[in-house]
Motif scaffolding. Structure first.
Motif, short mmCIF file in Angstrom:
data_model
loop_
_atom_site.label_atom_id
_atom_site.label_comp_id
_atom_site.label_asym_id
_atom_site.label_seq_id
_atom_site.Cartn_x
_atom_site.Cartn_y
_atom_site.Cartn_z
N GLY A 93 -0.37 -18.06 -3.15
CA GLY A 93 -0.49 -16.98 -3.50
C GLY A 93 -1.54 -16.07 -4.18
N TYR A 94 -2.77 -16.97 -3.83
CA TYR A 94 -3.42 -16.35 -4.71
C TYR A 94 -4.54 -16.09 -3.62
CZ TYR A 94 -3.06 -18.86 -9.29
OH TYR A 94 -1.74 -19.02 -10.53
N ARG A 95 -5.30 -14.52 -3.86
CA ARG A 95 -5.89 -14.10 -2.89
C ARG A 95 -6.84 -13.15 -3.13
NH1 ARG A 95 -1.30 -11.74 -2.72
NH2 ARG A 95 -0.95 -9.58 -1.72
N ALA A 96 -8.11 -12.69 -2.34
CA ALA A 96 -8.76 -11.42 -2.49
C ALA A 96 -8.96 -10.19 -1.74
CB ALA A 96 -10.07 -12.33 -3.44
N THR A 97 -9.00 -9.30 -1.74
CA THR A 97 -9.50 -8.51 -1.08
C THR A 97 -10.13 -7.18 -1.34
OG1 THR A 97 -6.88 -7.11 -2.11
CG2 THR A 97 -7.04 -8.40 0.21
N ARG A 98 -11.11 -6.49 -0.98
CA ARG A 98 -12.41 -5.66 -1.02
C ARG A 98 -10.80 -4.15 -0.48
NH1 ARG A 98 -17.57 -6.20 -0.56
NH2 ARG A 98 -17.64 -3.44 -0.07
N ILE A 107 -3.94 -12.73 -9.07
CA ILE A 107 -3.84 -14.70 -9.76
C ILE A 107 -2.86 -14.71 -10.14
CG2 ILE A 107 -6.32 -15.26 -8.64
CD1 ILE A 107 -7.04 -13.83 -11.03
N GLY A 108 -1.20 -14.98 -9.58
CA GLY A 108 -0.62 -15.12 -10.52
C GLY A 108 -0.48 -14.44 -11.61
N LEU A 109 -1.13 -12.65 -11.86
CA LEU A 109 -0.63 -12.67 -13.31
C LEU A 109 0.77 -11.43 -12.53
CD1 LEU A 109 -4.34 -12.24 -14.55
CD2 LEU A 109 -2.62 -13.08 -15.68
N SER A 110 1.01 -10.53 -13.30
CA SER A 110 1.82 -9.57 -13.40
C SER A 110 1.34 -8.33 -12.83
CB SER A 110 2.58 -9.41 -14.56
OG SER A 110 1.36 -9.14 -15.75
N HIS A 111 0.14 -8.19 -12.56
CA HIS A 111 -0.78 -7.04 -11.91
C HIS A 111 -1.76 -7.46 -10.88
CE1 HIS A 111 -2.71 -7.40 -15.41
NE2 HIS A 111 -3.71 -7.50 -15.15
N PRO A 128 -9.22 -14.96 2.55
CA PRO A 128 -8.67 -14.14 1.55
C PRO A 128 -9.00 -15.17 0.01
CG PRO A 128 -6.81 -13.64 2.94
CD PRO A 128 -8.44 -14.89 3.70
N ASN A 129 -9.34 -16.44 0.38
CA ASN A 129 -9.61 -17.75 -0.85
C ASN A 129 -10.26 -17.84 -1.32
OD1 ASN A 129 -10.23 -19.14 1.10
ND2 ASN A 129 -9.23 -20.65 0.50
N LYS A 130 -11.88 -17.35 -1.00
CA LYS A 130 -13.02 -17.23 -0.64
C LYS A 130 -13.99 -15.43 -1.54
CE LYS A 130 -14.82 -21.31 1.44
NZ LYS A 130 -15.83 -21.83 1.80
#
Length: 178
Positions: A93-98, A107-111, A128-130
């Motif tokens: 479920g960890y991911r990055a988006t522009r 990254i697993g935080l509440s926000h 999404p993971n780089k």
């Protein structure tokens, strides 16, 4: 007694180097950078070769001599080729988006964590993971990458978090049932 640096710096085509008494300015296709020259160090340019001299053989001048030579070399590389660092995001479920200029991390935080793009830095999210961080200033690229990694550093039990590409995470053994 002054000494010329053993490794002169060759300036590639398309890069301008202006040397002033207290500052070195480098301009190229990827931007413009400048660095102050420390006291006791002299920078000279002959044709397309830059040499760095030191005023004395003291420990301070020897260390500044090598530092200044490396900083000028990094500035020339930065404005001609640029620098990049790649971060990997590991975890379910960890991911990055522009998002506009910056990126948003889940990254697993509440926000979600929003990161704004500093001037002179570009973000790229090929998957999404780089995250790829690019820029002409080596120090700034490394600092931005370190700040992003600091948000969720990799943990030693499952390896979840943000790490540099190719970084080895030493794993620990968890609890065992008795």
């Amino acid at each position: 007694m002054s000494r010329i640096g053993k490794m002169p710096i060759n300036v590639p085509v398309g890069v301008e180097v202006n040397i002033e008494p207290t500052e070195v300015r480098v301009k190229g296709p990827k931007g413009q950078l400048s660095e102050k020259i420390p006291h006791g160090i002299k920078v000279m340019k002959d044709d397309n070769i830059i040499t760095v001299q030191r005023q004395s053989e003291s420990k301070l001048h020897r260390s500044l001599h090598g530092l200044m030579r490396t900083l000028i070399s990094n500035m020339i590389t930065g404005v001609s080729e640029g620098f990049s660092k790649t971060l990997e995001i590991v975890g379910v479920g960890y991911r990055a988006t522009r998002k506009g200029d910056g990126i948003e991390l889940a990254i697993g935080l509440s926000h979600p964590v929003a990161i704004k793009r500093p001037e002179g830095i570009e973000f790229e999210v090929p998957t999404p993971n780089k995250i790829v961080i690019r820029g002409s200033d080596k120090q700034m690229v490394g600092e931005v990458a370190a700040n992003i990694r600091r948000i969720r550093p990799p943990e030693p039990y499952k390896g979840k978090g943000i790490k540099y590409e190719g970084e080895y995470i030493r794993r620990k053994v968890g609890k065992t049932a008795k």
